[in-house]
Write a protein that holds these residues in place. Structure first.
Motif, short mmCIF file in Angstrom:
data_model
loop_
_atom_site.label_atom_id
_atom_site.label_comp_id
_atom_site.label_asym_id
_atom_site.label_seq_id
_atom_site.Cartn_x
_atom_site.Cartn_y
_atom_site.Cartn_z
N HIS A 1 0.83 -1.21 0.00
CA HIS A 1 0.00 0.00 0.00
C HIS A 1 0.87 1.26 0.00
N PHE A 2 2.02 1.19 0.65
CA PHE A 2 2.93 2.33 0.65
C PHE A 2 3.50 2.56 -0.75
N ILE A 3 3.80 1.47 -1.44
CA ILE A 3 4.27 1.59 -2.83
C ILE A 3 3.21 2.26 -3.68
N LYS A 4 1.94 1.91 -3.46
CA LYS A 4 0.84 2.57 -4.16
C LYS A 4 0.84 4.06 -3.88
N ASP A 5 0.99 4.43 -2.60
CA ASP A 5 0.98 5.84 -2.21
C ASP A 5 2.14 6.60 -2.84
N LEU A 6 3.34 6.00 -2.79
CA LEU A 6 4.51 6.67 -3.35
C LEU A 6 4.38 6.83 -4.86
N GLY A 7 3.73 5.86 -5.49
CA GLY A 7 3.48 5.97 -6.93
C GLY A 7 2.55 7.14 -7.25
N ILE A 8 1.51 7.30 -6.44
CA ILE A 8 0.60 8.43 -6.64
C ILE A 8 1.34 9.75 -6.44
N ALA A 9 2.17 9.81 -5.38
CA ALA A 9 2.92 11.04 -5.10
C ALA A 9 3.87 11.37 -6.24
N LEU A 10 4.54 10.35 -6.78
CA LEU A 10 5.44 10.59 -7.91
C LEU A 10 4.67 11.06 -9.14
N GLU A 11 3.51 10.46 -9.36
CA GLU A 11 2.67 10.86 -10.50
C GLU A 11 2.26 12.33 -10.37
N GLU A 12 1.85 12.73 -9.16
CA GLU A 12 1.45 14.11 -8.94
C GLU A 12 2.64 15.05 -9.08
#
Length: 312
Positions: A247-258
């Motif tokens: 789930h943290f990987i998911k969050d970091l991916g969203i942050a990188l996308e933003e």
């Protein structure tokens, strides 16, 4: 903006969707505060402790929405948010009528939070995006930080509900701003987790008493939530999840996308995502985020045996 009010806890029906590591504790606090809870979970057995406290288990998010005044969701991924809230057959939106409120506490995409807000508004219903920080400990102790995006009147109406689950509750701005704040939170935690693990790795290598190191650092300028709460778990080789690696990987991916969308280069975030990807590739995606220590140990040729990696 018109005033929006909810009835007393005894007269307010709350739907709760997602009985996971954090959701189960959060839902339990609401029941103990006097709210009637209708719950939905894909794994029915997870509902048993809450049913024993008086919650009702329903079959679909739509049914939860039909029988509730406020629906709280805390699920895994943006795709789960879409399915739970917007599915055109069994989603929460299909069971909502004018005036009802949806609170999504999943860490998800800011753009999805805006889309949800707009879709519910068409039906005369309200939404808040309200991701949380504090992990399993904060959920159990009802001390979560809750960062909210949405309309002021809806936030004001839901504040008593938020106060049952958390201690630091704040409206951060319009729809999507709760999620943007959570991205800032995850960025701060990501590099901080590297620093904490590297600190303990250094202390171990030089031969320091790491328990003493944690106590000393936790009372000075190096004090962090991760050092105080996850440091001791690392020393015990206990990597059970307060928050899952995947789930943290998911969050970091969203942050990188933003960040990429805004033209920001965030080297610390990029490095942390790389290390967690290494951890997941090694089959450790179901461990807690503090298992980052295992990736650093692997990079340094300090692999521990599997039986030392305790999973509760």
């Amino acid at each position: 903006m018109s005033t929006l009010k909810l009835a007393s806890p005894a007269s307010t029906r709350i739907g709760f969707i997602g009985i996971g590591v954090m959701g189960a504790s959060m839902a339990g606090h609401l029941i103990k505060a006097g709210y009637k809870l209708n719950i939905f979970t894909r794994t029915a057995s997870k509902a048993d402790p809450l049913i024993s406290l008086g919650a009702s288990l329903l079959n679909t998010p739509r049914e939860v929405a039909q029988q509730s005044d406020v629906v709280i969701s805390i699920v895994g991924y943006p795709k789960d948010v879409e399915e739970v809230l917007l599915d055109d057959k069994n989603g929460v939106l299909t069971g909502f009528e004018s005036g009802k409120i949806s609170i999504d506490m999943t860490t998800s995409k800011p753009s999805l939070a805006v889309r949800v807000y707009e879709e519910f508004k068409k039906r005369g219903a309200h939404t808040l995006d309200a991701p949380v920080s504090g992990g399993d400990i904060g959920a159990k102790n009802a001390t979560l930080s809750i960062m909210v995006g949405g309309d002021q009147n809806v936030f004001d109406a839901c504040l008593p509900i938020f106060n049952v689950m958390g201690k630091n509750v704040r409206l951060m701005g319009k729809a999507g701003f709760g999620q943007h704040t959570k991205m800032a939170n995850q960025i701060a935690i990501s590099s901080g987790m590297i620093a904490m693990c590297e600190s303990l790795l250094y202390a171990q290598r030089v031969g320091l008493d790491c328990e003493s190191v944690i106590q000393v650092l936790s009372s000075g300028a190096a004090q962090t939530f991760s050092m105080s709460n996850y440091g001791p778990r690392i020393l015990k080789r206990t990597f059970d999840p307060g928050f899952y690696v995947e789930h943290f990987i998911k969050d970091l991916g969203i942050a990188l996308e933003e960040a990429n969308r805004m033209g920001l280069i965030l080297p610390g975030l990029i490095q942390t995502k790389m290390l967690y990807d290494i951890l997941a590739a090694d089959g450790k995606q179901k461990l807690g985020t503090h298992a980052l220590m295992l990736a650093l140990e692997k990079l340094n040729g300090l692999n521990k045996t599997n039986d030392e990696e305790k999973k509760s």
